[in-house]
Structures are given as C-alpha cells and as structure tokens.
Motif scaffolding. Structure first.
Motif, PDB file in Angstrom:
ATOM      1  N   ASP A  23      87.022   8.329 131.591  1.00 43.43           N
ATOM      2  CA  ASP A  23      87.932   8.749 130.505  1.00 43.43           C
ATOM      3  C   ASP A  23      88.881   9.860 130.941  1.00 43.43           C
ATOM      4  N   ILE A  24      89.573   9.623 132.063  1.00 44.74           N
ATOM      5  CA  ILE A  24      90.573  10.580 132.533  1.00 44.74           C
ATOM      6  C   ILE A  24      91.647  10.781 131.468  1.00 44.74           C
ATOM      7  N   GLY A  25      92.089   9.687 130.898  1.00 44.75           N
ATOM      8  CA  GLY A  25      93.141   9.744 129.890  1.00 44.75           C
ATOM      9  C   GLY A  25      92.600   9.514 128.494  1.00 44.75           C
ATOM     10  N   GLN A  26      93.097  10.278 127.557  1.00 44.37           N
ATOM     11  CA  GLN A  26      92.766  10.096 126.148  1.00 44.37           C
ATOM     12  C   GLN A  26      94.026   9.605 125.431  1.00 44.37           C
ATOM     13  N   HIS A  27      93.864   8.707 124.474  1.00 43.92           N
ATOM     14  CA  HIS A  27      95.052   8.189 123.805  1.00 43.92           C
ATOM     15  C   HIS A  27      94.737   7.780 122.372  1.00 43.92           C
ATOM     16  N   VAL A  28      95.798   7.620 121.616  1.00 42.93           N
ATOM     17  CA  VAL A  28      95.705   7.081 120.265  1.00 42.93           C
ATOM     18  C   VAL A  28      96.857   6.106 120.084  1.00 42.93           C
ATOM     19  N   LYS A  29      96.615   5.007 119.371  1.00 48.01           N
ATOM     20  CA  LYS A  29      97.675   4.060 119.053  1.00 48.01           C
ATOM     21  C   LYS A  29      98.143   4.313 117.626  1.00 48.01           C
ATOM     22  N   TYR A  30      99.430   4.582 117.507  1.00 47.30           N
ATOM     23  CA  TYR A  30     100.022   4.789 116.193  1.00 47.30           C
ATOM     24  C   TYR A  30     100.451   3.438 115.607  1.00 47.30           C
ATOM     25  N   ASN A  31     100.591   3.403 114.305  1.00 45.73           N
ATOM     26  CA  ASN A  31     101.216   2.246 113.678  1.00 45.73           C
ATOM     27  C   ASN A  31     102.707   2.237 114.008  1.00 45.73           C
ATOM     28  N   TRP A  32     103.339   1.102 113.762  1.00 48.40           N
ATOM     29  CA  TRP A  32     104.774   0.937 114.037  1.00 48.40           C
ATOM     30  C   TRP A  32     105.323  -0.018 112.998  1.00 48.40           C
ATOM     31  N   ASN A  33     106.371   0.367 112.306  1.00 48.36           N
ATOM     32  CA  ASN A  33     106.970  -0.531 111.331  1.00 48.36           C
ATOM     33  C   ASN A  33     107.591  -1.729 112.060  1.00 48.36           C
ATOM     34  N   PRO A  34     107.136  -2.953 111.795  1.00 49.00           N
ATOM     35  CA  PRO A  34     107.592  -4.111 112.585  1.00 49.00           C
ATOM     36  C   PRO A  34     109.063  -4.461 112.421  1.00 49.00           C
ATOM     37  N   VAL A  35     109.751  -3.877 111.439  1.00 46.90           N
ATOM     38  CA  VAL A  35     111.189  -4.167 111.308  1.00 46.90           C
ATOM     39  C   VAL A  35     112.006  -3.400 112.347  1.00 46.90           C
ATOM     40  N   ILE A  36     111.377  -2.423 113.007  1.00 48.24           N
ATOM     41  CA  ILE A  36     112.086  -1.619 114.008  1.00 48.24           C
ATOM     42  C   ILE A  36     112.065  -2.335 115.350  1.00 48.24           C
ATOM     43  N   LYS A  37     113.240  -2.605 115.905  1.00 46.94           N
ATOM     44  CA  LYS A  37     113.387  -3.241 117.209  1.00 46.94           C
ATOM     45  C   LYS A  37     113.924  -2.217 118.212  1.00 46.94           C
ATOM     46  N   CYS A  38     113.734  -2.523 119.486  1.00 47.09           N
ATOM     47  CA  CYS A  38     114.169  -1.642 120.566  1.00 47.09           C
ATOM     48  C   CYS A  38     115.326  -2.282 121.329  1.00 47.09           C
ATOM     49  N   ILE A  39     116.434  -1.575 121.391  1.00 46.36           N
ATOM     50  CA  ILE A  39     117.581  -2.021 122.184  1.00 46.36           C
ATOM     51  C   ILE A  39     117.603  -1.184 123.464  1.00 46.36           C
ATOM     52  N   ALA A  40     117.444  -1.856 124.588  1.00 46.24           N
ATOM     53  CA  ALA A  40     117.488  -1.164 125.883  1.00 46.24           C
ATOM     54  C   ALA A  40     118.850  -1.386 126.520  1.00 46.24           C
ATOM     55  N   ILE A  41     119.580  -0.302 126.753  1.00 42.77           N
ATOM     56  CA  ILE A  41     120.872  -0.344 127.444  1.00 42.77           C
ATOM     57  C   ILE A  41     120.597   0.067 128.889  1.00 42.77           C
ATOM     58  N   ILE A  42     120.769  -0.866 129.824  1.00 39.09           N
ATOM     59  CA  ILE A  42     120.277  -0.684 131.187  1.00 39.09           C
ATOM     60  C   ILE A  42     121.441  -0.553 132.167  1.00 39.09           C
TER      61      ILE A  42
END
Length: 357
Positions: A203-222
């Motif tokens: 258990d080197i890393g500790q984490h939590v998963k948050y909820n995410w509103n599914p209507v939110i999309k990610c636009i990646a400008i590369i």
C-alpha cells in the motif's frame, strides 16, 4: 506453432493535476494502450530473438512506433514486466512470448503515456507469470517505477481519483534493480544485477475514487510537440508562498465535489480549476498557455465548464457539457496564432481503468 495462451491488456490514458490538484488528482480517459499477448508452446532456445524470451512489435498506427525500443530490457513496458518478475524470482518471460502493442496515446504530451506503459508492464508480468496480484498490489509495483501517483492511479483504477504516496524510508524505495520511468533509457536504471529486487512495501499509494457527473466530457487539445516531464518540472520553484498554497487548497476542496453535482455549475467549476502552483511557471515552455487559459471561459464559450493544463503539458484539457466541436476548434485556432499546430480528441472517463480481456 501452437498457442498455449493469449490475452489482451487495455490501459487508459490519463490526465493529471486537473487545475489545482498538482500531483494529487487524475482522471482515466477513454484512449487505450492495448497489448495483444500470445505465449506460444515452444521450448526455450539459445537462438531466441530476445534473450528474455520476448518478441515485441508495434502496430504502424502507434505513436512513435518507428523509434520505440524493441528489446525487452529497453522497452518501458517489458522492462517493467521483467522487474516485477524478478521481484518474484522469475528471470525471463515464458518461452515464445509475443507482445504486439497498439498505442494511440501521444508521447510526451501530458496524457500519461509513460504511466500507461508502466501499468501495462506490471499487468503483463502478473498475467504471464500467473502471480495473482490484486489491482492494489499491482499499484505498489507501478509506484516503485513511476513515483507520481496521480497518473498511475487513474490509469490502473480508472475514473476520477485523488491519491498520495506514503512516506517511506529511502532504503525501501531506492535500489539499482528498480527501473525508474523518468530516467529511461539513459541513465538506464533497473540494472539486472542478478539479485532479486526487494518486494515493494504494501500500500505505497493511497487513493479515493470520486464520483463524476457523466454529462461532463473531456476535450484534449494536443499540440504537435513533445514536452518531457523532467523539463516541465524543472521550471517549477523550490518553494511557494502560503498565499499561493492556500489558493490551491481552497479550490481543490471545492473541485472534487462540484464535478459530481447535477447540473454542473460552470460558475463554480471554472474558478475552482484555477491554479498557482504549476501552470503559471510552465508558460515559458508552452506558447500561448497563459493567454488561452485566461481568455477561454464559460461566458465566451457556452458549454465549457473549466480549462487547465493536462499533466505536465503541453496538452490542454477542457471540461464541457456541449458545443464540443466549437470549443475544440477555437482552441486549436488560438494555438495557431502562436505558431503551434494541434489536434483534438473528445474523451469520456475510463471508469473501469486497466483491464485484462
């Protein structure tokens, strides 16, 4: 030649920091590094193409396929696998191992390409050696190699994650036998001394998963240029003012909740994605960064929720609920005014994270 086993590994790209969450927040994105693995039923031979019994190939549509190392002790994916196997007393891949890689994740652009490779390598070792590790235990191996838990955790676990590393004694984390992804290929790290590397702490890393509103999309400008994590970290100051740290902490506390709410509130999300810890200092490496981040707002671009640098950059991540093509096209055009060409992708969250099919 009979195939004794075959399987596929899929690992998502990731975006880290998400504004104020420097080295803390990460999201898994629906752009997948894929490994098609076959283990052929053959006897080990001294004439093997690879001394570690592994043949590596890349599809021609993979990012950087012409320059990526094809030796198993140089390729980040398979070198990671060899490290995991050697921790467990196994020196080589099973005879006749073939790994075909398809990698659509742009290299050196702030979308977690090295993190995905490390996760894929650990999962590959777990499968070919039938080690039976859980995702949490595999995460320990990943974090011995890639010391930034934001990308790694999002790629392995998926979704929207907050994470941190436990404080551990240096002697538990520093060994010549441990490859470090940020220093590959030179200086190489991960030397095969013949010794069995130590098992990672639990258990080197500790984490939590948050909820995410599914209507939110990610636009990646590369943007069409690479930016190394080392260079991007090199421009950051060694210390910060209390005012700037409090600025980020306040927004971080709000952001992790407001991205879960329905309907998403751009008047809350946009200011909560502001940052004073890393983005202002990276403007010297990314033409137009400050001007673009400050001029693209929910008022000027309806449907936009917030905008930030993706990881160490140079990719820009915009969160939006609509009008995706207009937002993306305008950001691409804004980069053009600074003589930077770019492409864009519309991505969902990869909620499941890395999987073996």
């Amino acid at each position: 030649m009979a195939i004794s086993r075959s399987f596929k590994i899929k690992v998502p790209a990731s975006s880290a920091n998400i504004g104020p969450g420097y080295d803390v927040l990460g999201v898994g994105l629906s752009l997948y590094l894929e490994l098609d693995v076959k283990i052929n039923d053959v006897e080990e031979s001294s004439s093997s193409v690879d001394a570690n019994n592994c043949t590596i190939s890349y599809t021609e549509d993979s990012e950087g396929f012409e320059s990526v190392p094809l030796r198993s002790d140089e390729n980040l994916i398979t070198r990671t696998s060899l490290y995991v196997m050697r921790c467990n007393g196994i020196r080589k891949f099973p005879p006749g191992t073939e790994v075909n890689v398809r990698n659509p994740i742009p290299l050196g652009r702030g979308l977690g390409s090295s993190g995905a490779a490390v996760v894929a390598g650990v999962m590959l070792a777990n499968e070919v050696s039938q080690l039976g590790f859980s995702k949490q235990r595999m995460l320990d191996y990943c974090l011995m190699i890639e010391r930034h838990p934001d990308n790694i955790t999002a790629a392995m676990m998926g979704g929207f994650c907050g994470s941190f590393l436990r404080d551990l004694p240096a002697e538990e984390m520093e060994r010549r036998e441990i490859p470090l992804s940020e220093v590959l290929p030179e200086p190489s790290g991960g030397i095969d001394t013949g010794l069995v590397p130590p098992q990672p702490p639990m258990d080197i890393g500790q984490h939590v998963k948050y909820n995410w509103n599914p209507v939110i999309k990610c636009i990646a400008i590369i943007p069409d240029f690479e930016l190394s994590t080392a260079d991007s970290r090199g421009v950051l100051p060694k210390s910060y003012t209390t005012k700037d740290l409090v600025f980020n902490l306040q927004r971080l506390a709000v952001l992790t909740t407001c991205l879960t709410q329905s309907p998403p509130n751009p008047e809350l999300i946009y200011p909560a994605m502001q940052d004073r810890v890393h983005q202002p200092y990276r403007k010297t490496l990314i033409p137009g960064l400050t001007e673009i981040l400050s001029s693209v707002t929910p008022t000027s671009h309806p449907g936009l929720l917030g905008i930030c640098l993706s990881g160490a950059g140079p990719t820009i991540l915009a969160l939006a609920t609509g009008d995706f093509e207009h937002i993306a096209s305008d950001l691409v055009n804004r980069f053009k005014t600074f003589n930077v060409s770019s492409t864009w992708k519309l991505l969902d969250l990869a909620h499941e994270g890395a999987v073996v099919v």
